[in-house]
Scaffold this motif. Structure first.
Motif, PDB file in Angstrom:
ATOM      1  N   ASP A  50      43.936 -31.198 -26.591  1.00  0.00           N
ATOM      2  CA  ASP A  50      44.322 -30.946 -25.171  1.00  0.00           C
ATOM      3  C   ASP A  50      44.244 -29.446 -24.681  1.00  0.00           C
ATOM      4  N   ASP A  51      44.485 -28.636 -25.623  1.00  0.00           N
ATOM      5  CA  ASP A  51      44.419 -27.105 -25.524  1.00  0.00           C
ATOM      6  C   ASP A  51      43.039 -26.548 -25.436  1.00  0.00           C
ATOM      7  N   VAL A  52      42.202 -26.998 -26.422  1.00  0.00           N
ATOM      8  CA  VAL A  52      40.719 -26.523 -26.686  1.00  0.00           C
ATOM      9  C   VAL A  52      39.844 -27.208 -25.386  1.00  0.00           C
ATOM     10  N   ALA A  53      40.327 -28.229 -24.836  1.00  0.00           N
ATOM     11  CA  ALA A  53      39.457 -28.764 -23.590  1.00  0.00           C
ATOM     12  C   ALA A  53      39.718 -27.873 -22.416  1.00  0.00           C
ATOM     13  N   THR A  54      40.832 -27.007 -22.342  1.00  0.00           N
ATOM     14  CA  THR A  54      41.045 -26.305 -21.306  1.00  0.00           C
ATOM     15  C   THR A  54      40.146 -24.954 -21.521  1.00  0.00           C
ATOM     16  N   LEU A  55      39.497 -24.725 -22.645  1.00  0.00           N
ATOM     17  CA  LEU A  55      38.702 -23.582 -22.801  1.00  0.00           C
ATOM     18  C   LEU A  55      37.575 -23.803 -22.334  1.00  0.00           C
ATOM     19  N   LEU A  56      36.900 -25.147 -22.152  1.00  0.00           N
ATOM     20  CA  LEU A  56      35.693 -25.405 -22.139  1.00  0.00           C
ATOM     21  C   LEU A  56      34.996 -25.535 -20.807  1.00  0.00           C
ATOM     22  N   PRO A  57      33.710 -25.516 -20.658  1.00  0.00           N
ATOM     23  CA  PRO A  57      33.170 -25.966 -19.365  1.00  0.00           C
ATOM     24  C   PRO A  57      33.223 -27.201 -18.953  1.00  0.00           C
ATOM     25  N   PRO A  58      33.191 -27.600 -17.752  1.00  0.00           N
ATOM     26  CA  PRO A  58      33.469 -28.960 -17.326  1.00  0.00           C
ATOM     27  C   PRO A  58      32.735 -30.100 -17.993  1.00  0.00           C
ATOM     28  N   ASP A  59      31.373 -29.753 -18.420  1.00  0.00           N
ATOM     29  CA  ASP A  59      30.383 -30.576 -19.034  1.00  0.00           C
ATOM     30  C   ASP A  59      30.507 -30.626 -20.485  1.00  0.00           C
ATOM     31  N   ILE A 117      39.466 -28.109 -44.212  1.00  0.00           N
ATOM     32  CA  ILE A 117      40.033 -29.405 -44.032  1.00  0.00           C
ATOM     33  C   ILE A 117      39.422 -30.232 -42.864  1.00  0.00           C
ATOM     34  N   GLY A 118      38.384 -29.833 -42.332  1.00  0.00           N
ATOM     35  CA  GLY A 118      37.501 -30.575 -41.427  1.00  0.00           C
ATOM     36  C   GLY A 118      36.928 -29.829 -40.539  1.00  0.00           C
ATOM     37  N   ALA A 119      36.669 -30.264 -39.314  1.00  0.00           N
ATOM     38  CA  ALA A 119      35.477 -29.508 -38.416  1.00  0.00           C
ATOM     39  C   ALA A 119      35.836 -29.566 -36.998  1.00  0.00           C
ATOM     40  N   LEU A 120      35.602 -28.665 -36.337  1.00  0.00           N
ATOM     41  CA  LEU A 120      36.022 -28.576 -34.666  1.00  0.00           C
ATOM     42  C   LEU A 120      34.579 -28.870 -34.214  1.00  0.00           C
ATOM     43  N   SER A 121      34.241 -29.682 -33.292  1.00  0.00           N
ATOM     44  CA  SER A 121      32.924 -29.949 -32.856  1.00  0.00           C
ATOM     45  C   SER A 121      33.035 -30.134 -31.140  1.00  0.00           C
ATOM     46  N   VAL A 122      32.083 -29.326 -30.558  1.00  0.00           N
ATOM     47  CA  VAL A 122      32.164 -29.096 -29.004  1.00  0.00           C
ATOM     48  C   VAL A 122      30.655 -29.830 -28.487  1.00  0.00           C
ATOM     49  N   TYR A 123      30.570 -30.673 -27.718  1.00  0.00           N
ATOM     50  CA  TYR A 123      29.215 -30.966 -27.292  1.00  0.00           C
ATOM     51  C   TYR A 123      29.157 -30.858 -25.515  1.00  0.00           C
ATOM     52  N   ALA A 124      27.907 -30.285 -25.192  1.00  0.00           N
ATOM     53  CA  ALA A 124      27.686 -30.230 -23.936  1.00  0.00           C
ATOM     54  C   ALA A 124      26.801 -31.039 -23.427  1.00  0.00           C
ATOM     55  N   THR A 125      27.048 -31.702 -22.121  1.00  0.00           N
ATOM     56  CA  THR A 125      26.174 -32.558 -21.415  1.00  0.00           C
ATOM     57  C   THR A 125      25.105 -32.218 -20.364  1.00  0.00           C
ATOM     58  N   GLY A 126      25.563 -31.007 -19.748  1.00  0.00           N
ATOM     59  CA  GLY A 126      24.748 -30.375 -18.794  1.00  0.00           C
ATOM     60  C   GLY A 126      23.549 -29.301 -18.943  1.00  0.00           C
ATOM     61  N   ALA A 127      23.352 -28.585 -17.976  1.00  0.00           N
ATOM     62  CA  ALA A 127      22.083 -27.603 -18.334  1.00  0.00           C
ATOM     63  C   ALA A 127      22.704 -26.398 -18.415  1.00  0.00           C
ATOM     64  N   GLY A 128      24.019 -26.048 -18.501  1.00  0.00           N
ATOM     65  CA  GLY A 128      24.562 -24.758 -18.449  1.00  0.00           C
ATOM     66  C   GLY A 128      24.561 -24.039 -19.937  1.00  0.00           C
ATOM     67  N   PRO A 129      25.155 -22.927 -20.122  1.00  0.00           N
ATOM     68  CA  PRO A 129      25.120 -22.292 -21.424  1.00  0.00           C
ATOM     69  C   PRO A 129      25.985 -23.018 -22.404  1.00  0.00           C
ATOM     70  N   GLY A 130      26.719 -24.025 -22.168  1.00  0.00           N
ATOM     71  CA  GLY A 130      27.536 -24.701 -23.374  1.00  0.00           C
ATOM     72  C   GLY A 130      28.732 -23.787 -23.594  1.00  0.00           C
ATOM     73  N   ALA A 131      29.379 -24.372 -24.793  1.00  0.00           N
ATOM     74  CA  ALA A 131      30.709 -23.639 -25.161  1.00  0.00           C
ATOM     75  C   ALA A 131      30.397 -22.197 -25.647  1.00  0.00           C
ATOM     76  N   ASP A 132      31.017 -21.228 -25.472  1.00  0.00           N
ATOM     77  CA  ASP A 132      30.985 -20.019 -26.135  1.00  0.00           C
ATOM     78  C   ASP A 132      31.394 -19.846 -27.540  1.00  0.00           C
ATOM     79  N   ARG A 133      30.440 -19.542 -28.404  1.00  0.00           N
ATOM     80  CA  ARG A 133      30.731 -19.860 -29.928  1.00  0.00           C
ATOM     81  C   ARG A 133      31.613 -18.650 -30.412  1.00  0.00           C
TER      82      ARG A 133
END
Length: 246
Positions: free
Chosen positions: A40-49, A135-151
């Protein structure tokens, strides 16, 4: 006419956001609640796409079912686990990985079709590394043409997520272990009083019953304390009596 200008999305105060978020994650009552709070929290950091998922390592360091927000992230994580290919697998092994165009990335051809079907263009997968283990991995995927998530933003977030989930998991396991110890102690007391045997002998009965019935010692102890019944079989004759008991 004046040219239309796009107002850039303001970057959050990462330090303040991360401090507040990490406190929430560490305060979660169990690992499942902690995972949900992270998503829930990480989603607030991400672009809408963009969408986010967590894939954790379980018994034998095998990935468990990915969990994600309402986007396609968890589904793409699951595809990679099933096909054994993709940036997620690299992250689970401890190496950050990603792609700006999954549909054309030659490193993971088995992922291209699934990414295209989900409308996903870019991926960023980061290990959840506590410093002692992944212990695992955090994955972020972008669907639009924008710059995507800020690594650069996601890297410290992934580090704090790893520490929080590791702490919550250890705390939960410790509580379960303490509860189990108390329960086993109560069951030993029941058997000691009934058969006039030592604590070691009583524990041996519980262990043998666990092996014979393919149940955890804690579950056998729960049966003894809740019903007063002696677990069967506990002796060669299967009569429910402790060896040497009356």
């Amino acid at each position: 006419m004046h040219p239309v200008t796009t107002v850039p999305r303001p970057r959050p105060d990462l330090a303040g956001w991360l401090l507040a978020a990490a406190r929430r994650w560490h305060a979660a009552e169990d690992p499942e609640a902690a995972v949900r709070a992270v998503l829930d929290d990480v989603a607030t950091l991400l672009p809408p796409d963009a969408s986010v998922a967590l894939t954790l390592l379980g018994t034998g360091r095998r990935p468990v079912a990915p969990q994600g927000d309402t986007g396609p992230a968890a589904g793409l994580d699951a595809v990679q686990v099933g096909r054994g290919q993709g940036p997620l697998l690299a992250a689970l092994a401890g190496t950050p990985a990603g792609s700006g165009d999954l549909g054309r990335d030659l490193r993971w051809p088995l992922l291209a079709g699934a990414a295209a079907a989900a409308g996903v263009r870019a991926a960023t997968c980061l290990p959840l590394d506590t410093g002692a283990e992944v212990i695992g991995a955090l994955s972020v995927y972008a669907t639009g043409a924008g710059p995507g998530a800020d690594r650069a933003t996601l890297v410290p977030v992934a580090g704090q997520v790893a520490l929080a989930l590791h702490t919550v998991r250890r705390t939960t396991n410790l509580v379960v272990a303490l509860d189990s110890r108390d329960l086993i102690g109560q069951a030993k007391g029941v058997l000691m009083e009934r058969y006039r045997i030592t604590a070691d002998t009583a524990f041996g009965i519980l262990v043998r019953a666990s092996q014979d019935t393919h149940r955890k010692v804690r579950d056998v102890a729960a049966l003894v304390t809740e019903t007063g019944e002696t677990p069967r079989p506990v002796s060669a004759g299967g009569d429910g009596r402790a060896p040497g008991g009356p």
